[in-house]
Design an enzyme around this catalytic site. Structure first.
Site, PDB file in Angstrom:
ATOM      1  N   MET A   1       0.795  -1.212   0.000  1.00  0.00           N
ATOM      2  CA  MET A   1       0.000   0.000   0.000  1.00  0.00           C
ATOM      3  C   MET A   1       0.825   1.258   0.000  1.00  0.00           C
ATOM      4  SD  MET A   1      -0.620  -2.542   2.053  1.00  0.00           S
ATOM      5  CE  MET A   1       0.358  -1.727   3.257  1.00  0.00           C
ATOM      6  N   PRO A   2       1.920   1.314  -0.710  1.00  0.00           N
ATOM      7  CA  PRO A   2       2.706   2.561  -0.617  1.00  0.00           C
ATOM      8  C   PRO A   2       1.951   3.758  -1.189  1.00  0.00           C
ATOM      9  CG  PRO A   2       3.986   0.767  -1.586  1.00  0.00           C
ATOM     10  CD  PRO A   2       2.558   0.319  -1.556  1.00  0.00           C
ATOM     11  N   ILE A   3       2.262   4.909  -0.623  1.00  0.00           N
ATOM     12  CA  ILE A   3       1.792   6.192  -1.157  1.00  0.00           C
ATOM     13  C   ILE A   3       3.038   7.009  -1.466  1.00  0.00           C
ATOM     14  CG2 ILE A   3       0.502   8.311  -0.707  1.00  0.00           C
ATOM     15  CD1 ILE A   3      -1.021   6.728   1.498  1.00  0.00           C
TER      16      ILE A   3
ATOM     17  N   PHE B   1      -0.233   4.017  -4.723  1.00  0.00           N
ATOM     18  CA  PHE B   1      -0.844   5.285  -5.148  1.00  0.00           C
ATOM     19  C   PHE B   1       0.282   6.304  -5.353  1.00  0.00           C
ATOM     20  CE2 PHE B   1      -5.232   5.034  -2.797  1.00  0.00           C
ATOM     21  CZ  PHE B   1      -5.592   3.977  -3.601  1.00  0.00           C
TER      22      PHE B   1
END
Lengths: 78, 78, 78, 78, 78, 78
Positions: E1-3, E48
């Site tokens: 889930m990196p941003i 994202f």
């Protein structure tokens, strides 16, 4: 003068690691700084990179803490 | 209602200190809150300040983790 | 390598101004960069400042868009 | 694909707690993800939530570190 | 889930362009998403990327708005 | 003193709307401020909310600008 912020969960990517390693962080910094040089012609010395590690209980996805969401998805997988 | 975020590396500014001290943080909060009062007429009670300390291995500059970049620059200095 | 982010509403501080002026932005940049020099001994050339202007309908305070909240507070003032 | 960042001081909300509990974090994640579903029709699986806990000495309000500001306000209260 | 958040000045990188182009943005998104896949094994669909373009008068460097700082540096160059 | 930042794409949620409406923003502000009151006992007047709208070409998902990614997912759906 780009600023790149990379937010990831604080966990290892390989068995035995409990967090992102210093070597992985260095590869992220190297890679994203060169990407900005290649695409936007930004000199390396004008790019700052900040890596933020977030405890998994502080990260939400699918309306749940991320570890609960992963378990839910794994249980649903065919 | 200004929000000011100050991101710095987690390290001392003087010998013997390993991080920003509480007294230095209070001076940053005081200074930036009064700057917003002076320049934009924002009341002190409407300004929030958040100080984020980032481990040096999580901060990139010049395509390298910041401590490696500092060593590289020091070695190049005339 | 500090990074300072200043978030304010997009509105003028004096009659006739509809937003923060370029001169006010320059004073904010100057002031906060020198604050980091004075308090943490950070060289001016290592500090980045980013000013983010936010439309008032995108800013909430007191559970309301900020302009509605200001009207509510003004109506309650003795 | 909303991203919601919730910044709070690292402190308990009830006697005996020194920080936000895992159960409180899960309620924040659940609540804000469903809010985006209800108001903007964003599917739960497309919303990320990040909770950032900030030490009280790193949080400024009223030109002071927040605990000093609270004491000042309590002393002034009628 | 990196941003990943990429902040750059709103200006062109080549003569005739006044801002980052859609094609350059697509290359940044592609590059950084694959970097996270390569280094941390993060699936593409869990990353994202947000690109924030900042007007040059809102970006400070060296205690000055960035365009003034660039002129100062150019004037000092040998 | 919570600060909540909500980042969404700048697009309408219903036919005929090209962006998030003022009424939807007010509902987001109301909802998240009351969530922090309910879960963490934070008074409404101590919570700031900032809504950031991001152009779709500046938002990446799945290694692509988000609109390209949505088309790819729609084409793959059974």
């Amino acid at each position: 003068m780009p600023i790149v912020t990379i937010q990831v969960t604080r966990e290892g990517t390989r068995p035995g690691n409990e967090s992102v390693t210093a070597e992985e962080k260095a590869r992220l910094i190297h890679g994203v700084s060169h990407l900005l040089l290649d695409v936007l012609n930004k000199p390396l010395e004008s790019t700052f990179v900040v890596i933020e590690e977030v405890n998994t209980e502080n990260w939400g996805w699918g309306g749940l803490p991320v570890e609960a969401y992963r378990r839910q998805r794994a249980a649903k997988a065919p």
